[in-house]
Design a protein around this motif. Structure first.
Motif, PDB file in Angstrom:
ATOM      1  N   GLU B 180     -13.329 -29.002  11.931  1.00 39.44           N
ATOM      2  CA  GLU B 180     -12.763 -30.176  11.259  1.00 39.44           C
ATOM      3  C   GLU B 180     -11.464 -29.824  10.539  1.00 39.44           C
ATOM      4  O   GLU B 180     -10.498 -30.601  10.556  1.00 39.44           O
ATOM      5  N   THR B 184      -7.720 -31.401  11.121  1.00 40.83           N
ATOM      6  CA  THR B 184      -6.849 -31.912  10.051  1.00 40.83           C
ATOM      7  C   THR B 184      -5.465 -31.260  10.105  1.00 40.83           C
ATOM      8  O   THR B 184      -4.436 -31.933   9.992  1.00 40.83           O
ATOM      9  N   LEU B 185      -5.453 -29.950  10.289  1.00 41.78           N
ATOM     10  CA  LEU B 185      -4.163 -29.250  10.308  1.00 41.78           C
ATOM     11  C   LEU B 185      -3.315 -29.687  11.497  1.00 41.78           C
ATOM     12  O   LEU B 185      -2.100 -29.869  11.389  1.00 41.78           O
ATOM     13  N   THR B 188      -2.015 -33.189  10.958  1.00 47.98           N
ATOM     14  CA  THR B 188      -0.906 -33.153  10.003  1.00 47.98           C
ATOM     15  C   THR B 188       0.378 -32.676  10.687  1.00 47.98           C
ATOM     16  O   THR B 188       1.450 -33.252  10.494  1.00 47.98           O
ATOM     17  N   GLY B 191       1.935 -35.222  12.734  1.00 54.97           N
ATOM     18  CA  GLY B 191       2.432 -36.378  12.002  1.00 54.97           C
ATOM     19  C   GLY B 191       1.598 -37.625  12.201  1.00 54.97           C
ATOM     20  O   GLY B 191       2.068 -38.730  12.069  1.00 54.97           O
ATOM     21  N   LYS B 192       0.331 -37.443  12.555  1.00 57.65           N
ATOM     22  CA  LYS B 192      -0.567 -38.592  12.728  1.00 57.65           C
ATOM     23  C   LYS B 192      -0.799 -39.302  11.403  1.00 57.65           C
ATOM     24  O   LYS B 192      -0.642 -38.723  10.334  1.00 57.65           O
ATOM     25  N   PRO B 193      -1.221 -40.553  11.475  1.00 54.19           N
ATOM     26  CA  PRO B 193      -1.531 -41.282  10.240  1.00 54.19           C
ATOM     27  C   PRO B 193      -2.567 -40.525   9.424  1.00 54.19           C
ATOM     28  O   PRO B 193      -3.572 -40.045   9.945  1.00 54.19           O
ATOM     29  N   ARG B 194      -2.276 -40.407   8.140  1.00 58.51           N
ATOM     30  CA  ARG B 194      -3.148 -39.654   7.246  1.00 58.51           C
ATOM     31  C   ARG B 194      -4.553 -40.263   7.205  1.00 58.51           C
ATOM     32  O   ARG B 194      -4.753 -41.465   7.255  1.00 58.51           O
ATOM     33  N   ARG B 195      -5.531 -39.378   7.118  1.00 57.36           N
ATOM     34  CA  ARG B 195      -6.919 -39.837   6.959  1.00 57.36           C
ATOM     35  C   ARG B 195      -7.634 -38.841   6.076  1.00 57.36           C
ATOM     36  O   ARG B 195      -7.477 -37.639   6.217  1.00 57.36           O
ATOM     37  N   LYS B 196      -8.396 -39.353   5.161  1.00 57.48           N
ATOM     38  CA  LYS B 196      -9.255 -38.441   4.403  1.00 57.48           C
ATOM     39  C   LYS B 196     -10.192 -37.785   5.409  1.00 57.48           C
ATOM     40  O   LYS B 196     -10.836 -38.471   6.201  1.00 57.48           O
ATOM     41  N   GLN B 197     -10.260 -36.453   5.360  1.00 46.36           N
ATOM     42  CA  GLN B 197     -11.016 -35.710   6.373  1.00 46.36           C
ATOM     43  C   GLN B 197     -12.488 -36.079   6.365  1.00 46.36           C
ATOM     44  O   GLN B 197     -13.110 -36.185   5.333  1.00 46.36           O
ATOM     45  N   GLY B 198     -13.064 -36.229   7.580  1.00 43.67           N
ATOM     46  CA  GLY B 198     -14.510 -36.436   7.632  1.00 43.67           C
ATOM     47  C   GLY B 198     -14.930 -37.313   8.779  1.00 43.67           C
ATOM     48  O   GLY B 198     -14.200 -37.911   9.486  1.00 43.67           O
TER      49      GLY B 198
END
Lengths: 198, 198
Positions: B180, B184-185, B188, B191-198
């Motif tokens: 996971e 996330t890395l 990032t 440049g994908k849309p930010r999402r709280k990881q999970g």
DNA sequence: TTGTGTATATTCACTGGTTAGTATACATAC
DNA sequence: GTATGTATACTAACCAGTGAATATACACAA
């Protein structure tokens, strides 16, 4: 000459620490440790019932100072959560550039004794890493991170990964890379404005 | 009985592989390996000039199959870059749940031989990890990642970290956590849309 | 103050087992 | 008859753990 005892036990642990850390567990003989501590093997066996017992004592002695150092580095850094965590990696990189650095004693012992899953030393190492994970988790929880345990584990993976990789390549810059990754993960968890890492 | 030779050498390496991986380098004697290979120590020393030489051969034999497996897991996964990389960690977690799993042979050897920095086996391990890093870097570059080397190293840190942590705690779920984090890395870096990881 | 017993602490010398590596001889194939 | 490959038997060193003896400090009694 009797009656030192406590200092004697301490001297044995110091000698074991120095030799086990720099040479490995199975490479170092009990005789060598006794010689380094300035006493005979038989005296050593008066204070420790076996070599395995001594290995466990070696790691127990590293537990608290190690955790204290990480907390100190974290506390001393000025800035937000990402900066403070990254500071741990930067300080670790500085340590790793010293010639006598040989990785993480807990991880190296668990790697060397991987064929003895229940060994006391491995349990001590696991407990040590759990304490660090717990400290991170608590810290993250206080900062309002949504899933503090997951983030703590991710940071721990980067930390232990950097021990392993830097030991293999003898290139401490991987620790700074790990620090940047940690920062990215924390910022993502905080919901900070996205930035291409760098 | 002469004239097997190539198969003999191979049999020795297989025996060494099995024993060194599951028991560690210094724990396993040359006699044990010879016995497991079904021949005498003297014959083994006809094919390998020293134990160190055999240790190097053990890791050399793991190099290509290991890389091929990672590439296969990556290729077989359906989805974008983050999904394909995460698939490596998921497959690794599956491997790590097998009872005979004992971490990464390259990392464990480098940890055990940390007092011999120039040892051939350590150089082979370092080269192996560099090959993996290069493959990741190339793959990321093809996908237009801005700093493919940095991202490759971050993923590698998570991978090697998960080897170390899972070996210590005997809890393969850390590998999924590492997957996971890798996702996330990569997201990032893309440049994908930010999402709280999970 | 002085003698004495006991738990604590240390040493010497040893055992039984293991280990990496080798000297020598022998067997087979071509 | 020579290259290659295998086995027997050995060496020299190392190593975890122990048996038996000894030395010291200290509590307590005289």
């Amino acid at each position: 000459m009797p009656r030192p005892s406590e200092p004697t036990r301490e001297r044995i642990i110091q000698a074991a620490n120095s030799l086990f850390y720099s040479e490995g567990i199975r490479r170092v003989s009990v005789d060598e440790i006794a010689a380094k501590a300035g006493l005979t093997k038989r005296t050593l066996y008066y204070h420790f019932k076996s070599k395995d017992d001594l290995v466990a004592a070696y790691l127990s002695a590293r537990d608290q100072p190690n955790l204290a150092l990480f907390r100190k580095w974290f506390a001393e850094a000025e800035g937000g959560l990402p900066v403070k965590v990254e500071a741990i990696f930067k300080n670790l990189a500085r340590s790793a550039r010293h010639p006598k650095w040989k990785g993480c004693g807990f991880l190296r012992t668990s790697a060397e004794l991987a064929n003895m899953p229940g060994h006391p030393a491995i349990r001590i190492g696991a407990a040590h890493k759990k304490k660090f994970e717990d400290w991170l988790r608590t810290t993250f929880a206080e900062q309002g991170i949504a899933d503090p345990l997951k983030l703590a584990r991710q940071i721990l993976l980067l930390l232990d990964g950097s021990f392993a990789v830097v030991l293999l390549h003898r290139d401490a810059s991987y620790m700074e890379t790990a620090g940047e990754a940690a920062r990215t993960l924390i910022e993502t968890a905080l919901g900070k404005p996205r930035r291409k890492q760098g």
